[in-house]
Design an enzyme around this catalytic site. Structure first.
Site, PDB file in Angstrom:
ATOM      1  N   SER A 186       0.678   1.685   5.485  1.00 17.81           N
ATOM      2  CA  SER A 186       0.545   0.244   5.341  1.00 17.81           C
ATOM      3  C   SER A 186       1.006  -0.459   6.609  1.00 17.81           C
ATOM      4  O   SER A 186       1.895   0.039   7.320  1.00 17.81           O
ATOM      5  CB  SER A 186       1.425  -0.191   4.172  1.00 17.81           C
ATOM      6  N   TYR A 208       9.762  -0.248  -0.740  1.00 12.34           N
ATOM      7  CA  TYR A 208       8.370   0.241  -0.729  1.00 12.34           C
ATOM      8  C   TYR A 208       7.928   0.514   0.713  1.00 12.34           C
ATOM      9  O   TYR A 208       7.414   1.585   1.038  1.00 12.34           O
ATOM     10  CB  TYR A 208       7.433  -0.785  -1.387  1.00 12.34           C
ATOM     11  N   LYS A 229       6.911   4.146   3.021  1.00 13.54           N
ATOM     12  CA  LYS A 229       5.728   4.410   3.861  1.00 13.54           C
ATOM     13  C   LYS A 229       6.172   4.904   5.235  1.00 13.54           C
ATOM     14  O   LYS A 229       5.595   5.845   5.793  1.00 13.54           O
ATOM     15  CB  LYS A 229       4.865   3.146   3.998  1.00 13.54           C
TER      16      LYS A 229
HETATM   17  P1  NAD Z   1      -3.167   1.888  -7.261  1.00 10.79           P
HETATM   18  O1  NAD Z   1      -1.875   1.666  -7.984  1.00 10.79           O
HETATM   19  O2  NAD Z   1      -4.388   1.255  -7.792  1.00 10.79           O
HETATM   20  O3  NAD Z   1      -3.433   3.461  -7.105  1.00 10.79           O
HETATM   21  C1  NAD Z   1      -2.393   4.387  -6.942  1.00 10.79           C
HETATM   22  C2  NAD Z   1      -2.582   5.472  -7.992  1.00 10.79           C
HETATM   23  O4  NAD Z   1      -1.519   6.428  -7.863  1.00 10.79           O
HETATM   24  C3  NAD Z   1      -2.530   4.940  -9.420  1.00 10.79           C
HETATM   25  O5  NAD Z   1      -3.700   5.356 -10.103  1.00 10.79           O
HETATM   26  C4  NAD Z   1      -1.274   5.563 -10.023  1.00 10.79           C
HETATM   27  O6  NAD Z   1      -1.425   5.837 -11.393  1.00 10.79           O
HETATM   28  C5  NAD Z   1      -1.119   6.805  -9.173  1.00 10.79           C
HETATM   29  N1  NAD Z   1       0.248   7.324  -9.065  1.00 10.79           N
HETATM   30  C6  NAD Z   1       1.387   6.666  -8.739  1.00 10.79           C
HETATM   31  N2  NAD Z   1       2.440   7.504  -8.758  1.00 10.79           N
HETATM   32  C7  NAD Z   1       1.957   8.730  -9.097  1.00 10.79           C
HETATM   33  C8  NAD Z   1       2.558  10.000  -9.297  1.00 10.79           C
HETATM   34  N3  NAD Z   1       3.879  10.180  -9.162  1.00 10.79           N
HETATM   35  N4  NAD Z   1       1.769  11.031  -9.652  1.00 10.79           N
HETATM   36  C9  NAD Z   1       0.440  10.872  -9.820  1.00 10.79           C
HETATM   37  N5  NAD Z   1      -0.177   9.703  -9.659  1.00 10.79           N
HETATM   38  C10 NAD Z   1       0.569   8.630  -9.298  1.00 10.79           C
HETATM   39  O7  NAD Z   1      -2.906   1.448  -5.732  1.00 10.79           O
HETATM   40  P2  NAD Z   1      -3.939   1.268  -4.551  1.00 10.79           P
HETATM   41  O8  NAD Z   1      -3.978  -0.179  -4.207  1.00 10.79           O
HETATM   42  O9  NAD Z   1      -5.190   1.991  -4.814  1.00 10.79           O
HETATM   43  O10 NAD Z   1      -3.117   1.979  -3.392  1.00 10.79           O
HETATM   44  C11 NAD Z   1      -3.374   3.316  -2.991  1.00 10.79           C
HETATM   45  C12 NAD Z   1      -2.410   3.677  -1.870  1.00 10.79           C
HETATM   46  O11 NAD Z   1      -2.592   2.772  -0.790  1.00 10.79           O
HETATM   47  C13 NAD Z   1      -0.945   3.578  -2.266  1.00 10.79           C
HETATM   48  O12 NAD Z   1      -0.239   4.640  -1.655  1.00 10.79           O
HETATM   49  C14 NAD Z   1      -0.513   2.258  -1.686  1.00 10.79           C
HETATM   50  O13 NAD Z   1       0.873   2.228  -1.398  1.00 10.79           O
HETATM   51  C15 NAD Z   1      -1.346   2.203  -0.409  1.00 10.79           C
HETATM   52  N6  NAD Z   1      -1.538   0.830   0.073  1.00 10.79           N
HETATM   53  C16 NAD Z   1      -2.070  -0.116  -0.763  1.00 10.79           C
HETATM   54  C17 NAD Z   1      -2.200  -1.422  -0.310  1.00 10.79           C
HETATM   55  C18 NAD Z   1      -2.732  -2.495  -1.226  1.00 10.79           C
HETATM   56  O14 NAD Z   1      -2.499  -3.664  -0.967  1.00 10.79           O
HETATM   57  N7  NAD Z   1      -3.452  -2.158  -2.289  1.00 10.79           N
HETATM   58  C19 NAD Z   1      -1.824  -1.767   1.007  1.00 10.79           C
HETATM   59  C20 NAD Z   1      -1.319  -0.768   1.835  1.00 10.79           C
HETATM   60  C21 NAD Z   1      -1.190   0.540   1.370  1.00 10.79           C
HETATM   61  N1  UFG Z   2       0.909 -15.046  -1.798  1.00 14.05           N
HETATM   62  C1  UFG Z   2       1.037 -16.256  -2.437  1.00 14.05           C
HETATM   63  N2  UFG Z   2       1.166 -16.258  -3.788  1.00 14.05           N
HETATM   64  C2  UFG Z   2       1.164 -15.120  -4.538  1.00 14.05           C
HETATM   65  C3  UFG Z   2       1.028 -13.880  -3.874  1.00 14.05           C
HETATM   66  C4  UFG Z   2       0.911 -13.882  -2.494  1.00 14.05           C
HETATM   67  O1  UFG Z   2       1.056 -17.304  -1.799  1.00 14.05           O
HETATM   68  O2  UFG Z   2       1.310 -15.200  -5.763  1.00 14.05           O
HETATM   69  C5  UFG Z   2       0.770 -15.032  -0.330  1.00 14.05           C
HETATM   70  C6  UFG Z   2       1.876 -14.290   0.383  1.00 14.05           C
HETATM   71  O3  UFG Z   2       2.963 -15.127   0.643  1.00 14.05           O
HETATM   72  C7  UFG Z   2       1.163 -13.798   1.642  1.00 14.05           C
HETATM   73  C8  UFG Z   2      -0.270 -13.573   1.181  1.00 14.05           C
HETATM   74  O4  UFG Z   2      -0.417 -14.324  -0.023  1.00 14.05           O
HETATM   75  O5  UFG Z   2       1.146 -14.816   2.608  1.00 14.05           O
HETATM   76  C9  UFG Z   2      -0.575 -12.117   0.861  1.00 14.05           C
HETATM   77  O6  UFG Z   2       0.410 -11.619  -0.048  1.00 14.05           O
HETATM   78  P1  UFG Z   2       0.241 -10.205  -0.774  1.00 14.05           P
HETATM   79  O7  UFG Z   2       1.419 -10.021  -1.674  1.00 14.05           O
HETATM   80  O8  UFG Z   2      -1.108 -10.090  -1.374  1.00 14.05           O
HETATM   81  O9  UFG Z   2       0.271  -9.177   0.437  1.00 14.05           O
HETATM   82  P2  UFG Z   2       1.406  -8.894   1.524  1.00 14.05           P
HETATM   83  O10 UFG Z   2       0.772  -9.140   2.849  1.00 14.05           O
HETATM   84  O11 UFG Z   2       2.658  -9.572   1.219  1.00 14.05           O
HETATM   85  O12 UFG Z   2       1.648  -7.339   1.282  1.00 14.05           O
HETATM   86  C10 UFG Z   2       0.548  -6.464   1.377  1.00 14.05           C
HETATM   87  C11 UFG Z   2       0.696  -5.298   0.413  1.00 14.05           C
HETATM   88  C12 UFG Z   2       1.822  -4.426   0.817  1.00 14.05           C
HETATM   89  C13 UFG Z   2       1.710  -4.061   2.245  1.00 14.05           C
HETATM   90  C14 UFG Z   2       1.551  -5.267   3.111  1.00 14.05           C
HETATM   91  C15 UFG Z   2       1.275  -4.873   4.529  1.00 14.05           C
HETATM   92  O13 UFG Z   2       0.938  -5.746  -0.888  1.00 14.05           O
HETATM   93  O14 UFG Z   2       1.733  -3.246   0.065  1.00 14.05           O
HETATM   94  O15 UFG Z   2       0.438  -6.030   2.667  1.00 14.05           O
HETATM   95  O16 UFG Z   2       1.204  -5.986   5.320  1.00 14.05           O
HETATM   96  F1  UFG Z   2       2.811  -3.384   2.627  1.00 14.05           F
END
Ligand code: NAD
Ligand code: UFG
Length: 332
Positions: free
Chosen positions: A125, A151, A155
């Protein structure tokens, strides 16, 4: 053809990536504990791709179960999405996050080592960059300083573990993908972001507000030093993100490769609200509240390394993401 184990494959990004992997002919097994996803996602994948992955309901923390999976199946590569991702919850329950994300990844790596699986792609991330002097983030910047939540720390720690494992084994191949802010869903509207828990990211909250499940969106601050005062992020369509994984697989080589996956463009919270209103044709109720602890004013990717080395760049826009989100919402 290569056989891939996708951890977290029923989740949001994993399920979209499987669609793109199927287009390239890979064979796919999914393991997930279904903590934050639903088994029905597999049927949706089949509807879109014409193929359904083998599924193992398994927890990364169940070492014996994981070991058995690797004993019974020969994988060429692991694409590792599984993990917990709720930033706020990680502050309240840090041990749960370190145990699940770091402990789970260590189990996975131990199984890979035991069964001689030498390739892994890891979902990292942009959060690993912490606070930097400029909003535009590139892969040469130092990581691990000023991360504001457990979190994000998980990462960073996992990235370091992967680098050490690669250092210890000259055949090991790692790609670390640093995602910016994934939004949108498959254009069919069949797959989407459907978390089991209460969302804390902007897009899933906007979706819940539009369906009347949450009264209004709280805009976390309008006094940031950004053009309209609200926070600016690099929103990337999840289909573009999924394609980034396919490009990464093609590039794999011994050692560690690290890429930002983002569009290079920043969009503010108010611009996101306006784009959603445009796509939905109705007003989105919101109110401005104070800043959220740990939030940065503005970050966006420098995506030039991925473009140069992977031949990958985003093709879809925030407007495309909003259109596809409406398609998904209308299907629910
Ligand atoms: P998601 O929660 O939709 O998918 C993650 C999946 O992992 C889920 O289906 C959950 O059930 C499974 N999981 C969690 N812990 C587990 C365990 N111990 N054993 C087996 N399965 C497990 O999330 P996503 O948005 O698809 O994210 C996927 C990956 O990308 C994650 O590692 C997340 O941290 C990373 N990521 C997501 C974002 C975002 O904003 N969505 C941003 C940066 C990085
Ligand atoms: N925001 C709001 N209201 C809400 C939620 C979010 O105003 O209810 C704003 C936040 O302040 C931010 C923007 O929307 O300015 C995006 O917020 P998110 O929570 O959607 O995303 P973040 O950028 O805070 O975090 C995301 C992922 C993290 C990751 C990070 C990396 O959730 O997992 O991007 O930059 F680590």
């Amino acid at each position: 053809m290569e056989r891939i184990l996708v951890t977290g494959g029923t989740g949001y990004i994993g399920s979209h990536t499987i669609i793109e992997l199927y287009k390239k002919g890979y064979e796919i097994d999914v393991m997930d504990n279904l903590f934050n996803s639903k088994i029905t996602v597999l049927d949706k994948i089949e509807e879109i791709a014409g193929k359904k992955p083998n599924f193992y309901e398994l927890d990364l923390l169940d070492f014996e179960g994981m070991d058995k999976l690797f004993s019974e199946n020969k994988y060429d590569l692991v694409v590792h999405f599984a993990g917990l991702k709720a930033v706020g919850e990680s502050v309240e329950k840090p041990l749960k996050y370190y145990e699940n994300n770091v402990g789970g990844t260590i189990n996975l790596l131990k199984c890979m080592k035991r069964h001689r699986v030498k390739k892994i792609i890891f979902s990292s991330s942009a959060t690993v960059y912490g606070e930097q002097p400029t909003p535009k983030l590139d892969e040469t910047m130092p990581t691990g300083m000023g991360i504001t939540n457990p979190y994000g720390e998980t990462k960073h720690v996992i990235e370091e573990i992967l680098k050490d494992v690669a250092e210890s084994d000259p055949e090991f191949q790692v790609v670390i993908l640093r995602y910016f802010n994934p939004v949108g869903n498959h254009p069919s509207g069949l797959l989407g972001e459907d978390p089991n828990d209460i969302p804390n990211n902007l897009m899933p909250i906007i979706m819940k507000v539009s369906r009347g499940e949450i009264k209004e969106l709280n805009v976390y601050g309008d006094d940031y030093p950004t053009p309209d005062g609200s926070g600016v992020r690099d929103y990337i369509h999840v289909v573009d993100l999924a394609k980034g994984h396919v490009a990464a697989i093609d590039k794999m080589e011994p050692g560690v490769l690290i890429y930002n996956l983002g569009s290079g463009k920043g969009t503010s919270v108010f611009e996101m609200i306006a784009a959603f209103e445009e796509a939905s044709g109705k007003k989105l109720p919101y109110k401005v509240v104070g800043r959220r602890a740990g939030d940065l004013a503005e970050i966006y990717a420098d995506p030039s390394k991925a473009k140069k080395e992977l031949g990958w760049k985003t093709e879809l826009t925030v407007e495309d993401a909003m259109r596809d989100t409406m398609c998904y919402l209308n299907n629910l």
